[in-house]
Design an enzyme around this catalytic site. Structure first.
Site, PDB file in Angstrom:
ATOM      1  N   GLY A 163       0.785  -1.228   0.000  1.00  0.00           N
ATOM      2  CA  GLY A 163       0.000   0.000   0.000  1.00  0.00           C
ATOM      3  C   GLY A 163       0.816   1.276   0.000  1.00  0.00           C
ATOM      4  N   SER A 164       2.029   1.248  -0.586  1.00  0.00           N
ATOM      5  CA  SER A 164       2.786   2.506  -0.611  1.00  0.00           C
ATOM      6  C   SER A 164       2.100   3.534  -1.517  1.00  0.00           C
ATOM      7  CB  SER A 164       4.235   2.267  -1.036  1.00  0.00           C
ATOM      8  OG  SER A 164       4.322   1.909  -2.386  1.00  0.00           O
ATOM      9  N   LEU A 185     -10.249  -8.390 -12.803  1.00  0.00           N
ATOM     10  CA  LEU A 185     -11.653  -8.025 -12.582  1.00  0.00           C
ATOM     11  C   LEU A 185     -12.518  -8.535 -13.726  1.00  0.00           C
ATOM     12  CD1 LEU A 185     -10.831  -4.404 -11.461  1.00  0.00           C
ATOM     13  CD2 LEU A 185     -11.661  -6.245  -9.982  1.00  0.00           C
ATOM     14  N   MET A 213      -4.233  -7.074  -6.829  1.00  0.00           N
ATOM     15  CA  MET A 213      -3.703  -8.131  -7.690  1.00  0.00           C
ATOM     16  C   MET A 213      -4.747  -9.177  -8.066  1.00  0.00           C
ATOM     17  SD  MET A 213      -0.987  -6.781  -8.263  1.00  0.00           S
ATOM     18  CE  MET A 213       0.728  -7.084  -8.492  1.00  0.00           C
ATOM     19  N   THR A 264     -10.098  -0.829 -18.332  1.00  0.00           N
ATOM     20  CA  THR A 264     -11.088  -1.434 -19.222  1.00  0.00           C
ATOM     21  C   THR A 264     -10.988  -2.950 -19.055  1.00  0.00           C
ATOM     22  OG1 THR A 264      -9.457  -1.354 -20.980  1.00  0.00           O
ATOM     23  CG2 THR A 264     -11.085   0.411 -20.952  1.00  0.00           C
ATOM     24  N   HIS A 317       0.346   0.927 -13.211  1.00  0.00           N
ATOM     25  CA  HIS A 317       1.041  -0.268 -13.691  1.00  0.00           C
ATOM     26  C   HIS A 317       2.516   0.080 -13.888  1.00  0.00           C
ATOM     27  CE1 HIS A 317       1.513  -4.106 -15.673  1.00  0.00           C
ATOM     28  NE2 HIS A 317       2.211  -3.496 -16.611  1.00  0.00           N
ATOM     29  N   GLU A 321       5.802   6.353  -9.116  1.00  0.00           N
ATOM     30  CA  GLU A 321       4.379   6.001  -8.991  1.00  0.00           C
ATOM     31  C   GLU A 321       3.702   6.931  -7.977  1.00  0.00           C
ATOM     32  OE1 GLU A 321       3.645   1.883  -8.181  1.00  0.00           O
ATOM     33  OE2 GLU A 321       4.966   1.178  -9.748  1.00  0.00           O
ATOM     34  N   ASN A 348      -5.980   2.634 -12.598  1.00  0.00           N
ATOM     35  CA  ASN A 348      -4.977   1.671 -12.140  1.00  0.00           C
ATOM     36  C   ASN A 348      -3.592   2.265 -12.359  1.00  0.00           C
ATOM     37  OD1 ASN A 348      -3.902  -0.856 -11.262  1.00  0.00           O
ATOM     38  ND2 ASN A 348      -3.547  -1.442 -13.405  1.00  0.00           N
ATOM     39  N   ARG A 368     -15.345 -15.654  -9.780  1.00  0.00           N
ATOM     40  CA  ARG A 368     -14.833 -14.281  -9.879  1.00  0.00           C
ATOM     41  C   ARG A 368     -15.991 -13.284  -9.849  1.00  0.00           C
ATOM     42  NH1 ARG A 368      -9.945 -12.865 -11.388  1.00  0.00           N
ATOM     43  NH2 ARG A 368      -9.445 -14.789 -12.451  1.00  0.00           N
TER      44      ARG A 368
HETATM   45  C1  GAR Z   1       2.998  -1.098  -7.609  1.00  0.00           C
HETATM   46  O1  GAR Z   1       4.317  -1.132  -8.058  1.00  0.00           O
HETATM   47  C2  GAR Z   1       2.040  -1.134  -8.776  1.00  0.00           C
HETATM   48  O2  GAR Z   1       2.550  -0.504  -9.907  1.00  0.00           O
HETATM   49  C3  GAR Z   1       1.882  -2.614  -8.983  1.00  0.00           C
HETATM   50  O3  GAR Z   1       1.832  -3.148  -7.686  1.00  0.00           O
HETATM   51  C4  GAR Z   1       2.653  -2.365  -6.840  1.00  0.00           C
HETATM   52  C5  GAR Z   1       1.924  -2.095  -5.557  1.00  0.00           C
HETATM   53  O4  GAR Z   1       2.737  -1.454  -4.623  1.00  0.00           O
HETATM   54  N1  GAR Z   1       0.695  -2.910  -9.719  1.00  0.00           N
HETATM   55  C6  GAR Z   1       0.639  -3.835 -10.670  1.00  0.00           C
HETATM   56  O5  GAR Z   1       1.567  -4.529 -10.984  1.00  0.00           O
HETATM   57  C7  GAR Z   1      -0.722  -3.965 -11.336  1.00  0.00           C
HETATM   58  N2  GAR Z   1      -0.622  -4.733 -12.518  1.00  0.00           N
HETATM   59  P1  GAR Z   1       2.129  -0.789  -3.323  1.00  0.00           P
HETATM   60  O6  GAR Z   1       1.258  -1.852  -2.638  1.00  0.00           O
HETATM   61  O7  GAR Z   1       3.322  -0.459  -2.483  1.00  0.00           O
HETATM   62  O8  GAR Z   1       1.341   0.413  -3.710  1.00  0.00           O
END
Ligand code: GAR
Length: 215
Positions: A12-13, A94, A91, A142, A110, A175, A108, A66
């Site tokens: 969750g950063s 959907l 993760m 999407t 990525h 990010e 989202n 799902r």
């Molecule tokens: C992040 O690096 C994000 O880009 C990635 O998960 C990480 C979550 O980090 N997302 C994906 O790969 C989605 N396909 P966080 O829990 O520290 O925010």
């Protein structure tokens, strides 16, 4: 006010960056009203609780399909009366029904320069190909995985010495810059979705890119 739910599965950063941005008045009219995790032990839940944000745990393991899991999440989002759904390290893939219900209202992040490197293990795949540039993308969600319209990207130059770990370490802070920015644009209605098309400042959206020095 725009009511935001953040969906998480892990550390969750990115959620923390959004919480901090809200506290500093940088989410515009956005307010995080709930954090939903599919994992009971996600550290993101602790971050939410420390910020006095309502949390919900909906484990995908408790649902036969799902679609039924997504329906339960959908109900929680309705209960929170959400305007914007923010996926932050969520993760789970959907279902198309869920995505279409939130079309134009779900973002989202990525860790690649989409449309390159959809899916997992992006840093290693960039190294394997020998790309000069890498980065991260905030995009509308999407039904097709990691394929929605890109809003903002942070770009950095890959170093010869980079490993998948060093790239992850360098990209994470980027990010944390671009996600609050995109959410702020949405909440202030500079970024809007209308009839299957995104608009940014009244023009059809073109991805905004910021280039980051490698120092
Ligand atoms: C992040 O690096 C994000 O880009 C990635 O998960 C990480 C979550 O980090 N997302 C994906 O790969 C989605 N396909 P966080 O829990 O520290 O925010």
């Amino acid at each position: 006010m725009k009511r935001i739910a953040v969906l998480v599965s892990g550390s969750g950063s990115n959620l923390q960056a959004l919480i901090d941005a809200e506290l500093q008045g940088q989410l515009g009219k956005g307010k995080i009203v709930g954090v939903l995790s599919n994992k009971a032990n996600a550290y993101a839940l602790t971050r939410a609780q420390q910020a006095n944000i309502d949390t919900a745990i909906i484990s995908h393991k408790n649902f036969p399909t799902r679609e039924s899991f997504d329906q339960q999440m959908h109900q929680q989002l309705l209960d929170w009366d959400v305007d914007l759904v923010v996926l932050a390290g969520f993760m789970r893939i959907l279902s198309s029904d869920f995505v279409s219900q939130w079309q134009g209202r779900m973002l989202n992040i990525h860790p690649s320069l989409l449309p390159h490197y959809k899916g997992m293990h992006t840093h290693q795949r960039v190294l394997n190909t020998g790309d000069r540039f890498h980065g991260c993308t905030v995009h509308f969600v999407t039904a097709e995985l990691d394929a929605g319209q890109a809003i903002i990207q942070a770009v950095l130059e890959v170093r010869h010495s980079d490993t998948a770990e060093s790239l992850a370490t360098r990209i994470h802070p980027l990010e944390h810059q671009i996600y609050p920015q995109a959410v702020q644009w949405f909440c202030n209605e500079q970024l809007i979705w209308c009839e299957n098309q995104a608009y940014f400042q009244n023009k059809p959206l073109q991805v905004q890119q910021i280039f980051c020095s490698s120092d």
